[in-house]
Design an enzyme around this catalytic site. Structure first.
Site, PDB file in Angstrom:
ATOM      1  N   HIS A 120       0.835  -1.206   0.000  1.00  0.00           N
ATOM      2  CA  HIS A 120       0.000   0.000   0.000  1.00  0.00           C
ATOM      3  C   HIS A 120       0.872   1.259   0.000  1.00  0.00           C
ATOM      4  O   HIS A 120       0.685   2.166  -0.824  1.00  0.00           O
ATOM      5  CB  HIS A 120      -0.910  -0.002   1.231  1.00  0.00           C
ATOM      6  CG  HIS A 120      -1.773   1.212   1.358  1.00  0.00           C
ATOM      7  ND1 HIS A 120      -3.067   1.269   0.889  1.00  0.00           N
ATOM      8  CD2 HIS A 120      -1.530   2.441   1.906  1.00  0.00           C
ATOM      9  CE1 HIS A 120      -3.578   2.461   1.120  1.00  0.00           C
ATOM     10  NE2 HIS A 120      -2.670   3.191   1.748  1.00  0.00           N
ATOM     11  N   GLU A 121       1.824   1.297   0.914  1.00  0.00           N
ATOM     12  CA  GLU A 121       2.696   2.465   1.012  1.00  0.00           C
ATOM     13  C   GLU A 121       3.620   2.576  -0.198  1.00  0.00           C
ATOM     14  O   GLU A 121       3.999   3.676  -0.600  1.00  0.00           O
ATOM     15  CB  GLU A 121       3.527   2.396   2.297  1.00  0.00           C
ATOM     16  CG  GLU A 121       2.697   2.402   3.580  1.00  0.00           C
ATOM     17  CD  GLU A 121       1.762   3.595   3.688  1.00  0.00           C
ATOM     18  OE1 GLU A 121       2.070   4.662   3.120  1.00  0.00           O
ATOM     19  OE2 GLU A 121       0.708   3.457   4.332  1.00  0.00           O
TER      20      GLU A 121
END
Length: 368
Positions: A36-37
């Protein structure tokens, strides 16, 4: 020190209840956060924005290494993570920066691009995991009939226990869970294998009562059969694996969106809301069964994470996307006071939901 103690308690409890499978859960959740990051990180880098910190986890840093002006951290609490962009401090305008390599220099559309990249990467990850699952194979119930209900369509038309359903209206069947999706109110040509023979039956399903995906009793077309205990491994290769991955991604996304609407409308009870303990429970149990089931549950969680982060709640990516759409339409940012109130309100809402979901998890565990 407090963060390390908290991590130690989590590990002890996790290993006590789930043995070494708990470590697979920690790895899976950490990887979801990383991916996600990574979406935010790559999107920011593609626009020339400096990423000051890329952290997997919160709290005290266990490991940190600086490379090309970015500090890469592995922090003590693995259930989260973040990227810190230069000049990104929405709650403190005094700390904002408008340099060329700063988040503050971007247009609303460019900010939306960075914000959307994180949830998109979760959806992308799920798609890739489904491709892996398709090739590895997933253990499912075979299409062999293990039980026929009295007065059912199957019994009336002469199906027997031990028959293997090979196709419905020409569509080949691999596993039992494919059968309900092919049922229609009209009569169906069902090909079955009985010992060494292939036989065709014309059967019109009956409407009965059954549970849907949300535990609600609904009218449902049924043949009146249940699978045997026989298990098979269902796999797909080549283009079929891509089709399977796309279908599963769409089904999982649709299910999550439907579930959210049902929760909001009150169609399903809030007590069904699960939190981190449910996530750990499902992932650990899946790891105990097989790698394919671990990947399957991880893909579901990844889609959950992606879609939930797109909700228009301040403090989530979706909330910030909404703020930037406001700036795009009205050519000005959301007033700072309004932004602060909405952000703190969003934080309180998310914290309340997290606590409520954790309470539900604990109640479910104590009842089992």
């Amino acid at each position: 020190m407090k963060s390390l103690l908290f991590l130690l308690i989590i590990l002890i409890l996790g290993l006590k209840f789930y043995s070494v499978q708990f470590l697979a859960t920690i790895f899976a959740i950490s990887f979801l956060i990383f991916f996600h990051e990574l979406g935010h990180f790559l999107a920011a880098k593609s626009l020339g924005i400096r990423v000051e910190i890329f952290s997997i986890g919160f709290g005290k840093s266990l490991f940190e290494r600086e490379f090309k002006n970015t500090k890469y951290r592995l922090s003590v609490l693995p259930l989260g993570g973040y990227v810190k962009l230069k000049g990104q401090d929405d709650l403190n305008p005094a700390l904002r920066n408008y340099d060329k390599d700063s988040y503050g220099s971007l247009s609303p559309l460019q900010k939306i691009y960075i914000l959307f990249a994180g949830p998109f990467f979760n959806l992308l990850l799920a798609f890739l995991l489904y491709i892996a699952i398709a090739n590895l194979g997933l253990e499912k119930a075979s299409a062999k009939i293990g039980f026929i209900a009295p007065n059912s369509a199957a019994q009336e038309m002469g199906l027997l226990e031990g028959d293997i359903i090979k196709s419905i209206n020409g569509v080949k069947i691999q596993s039992f869970d494919e059968i309900p999706t092919l049922l229609t109110p009209n009569a169906l040509i069902i090909e079955i294998q009985r010992e060494e023979k292939l036989l065709n039956f014309l059967i019109a399903p009956k409407t009965g009562q059954a549970y849907n995906e949300f535990g609600q009793i609904m009218p449902k077309l049924q043949l009146g059969i249940a699978p045997s205990n026989e298990k098979i491994s269902v796999s797909y290769t080549g283009l079929q694996s891509l089709s399977y991955a796309l279908d599963e991604s769409i089904k999982a996304s649709t299910l999550i969106i439907k579930g959210l609407f049902k929760l909001i409308n009150g169609d399903i009870e809030a007590k069904n809301l699960g939190g981190i303990i449910t996530m750990v429970d499902l992932t650990s149990k899946a790891a105990e069964i097989s790698l394919s089931w671990l990947l399957f549950i991880t893909a579901l969680i990844s889609i959950n994470l992606g879609i939930l982060n797109l909700l228009p709640i301040p403090m989530l990516d979706g909330g910030h996307i909404l703020f930037n759409f406001y700036a795009l339409i009205f050519k000005k940012e959301v007033p700072q006071k309004a932004f602060e109130y909405l952000s703190y309100g969003g934080m309180a809402l998310l914290l309340s939901l997290m606590l409520f979901a954790t309470f539900n998890d604990i109640v479910r565990l104590t009842q089992n």
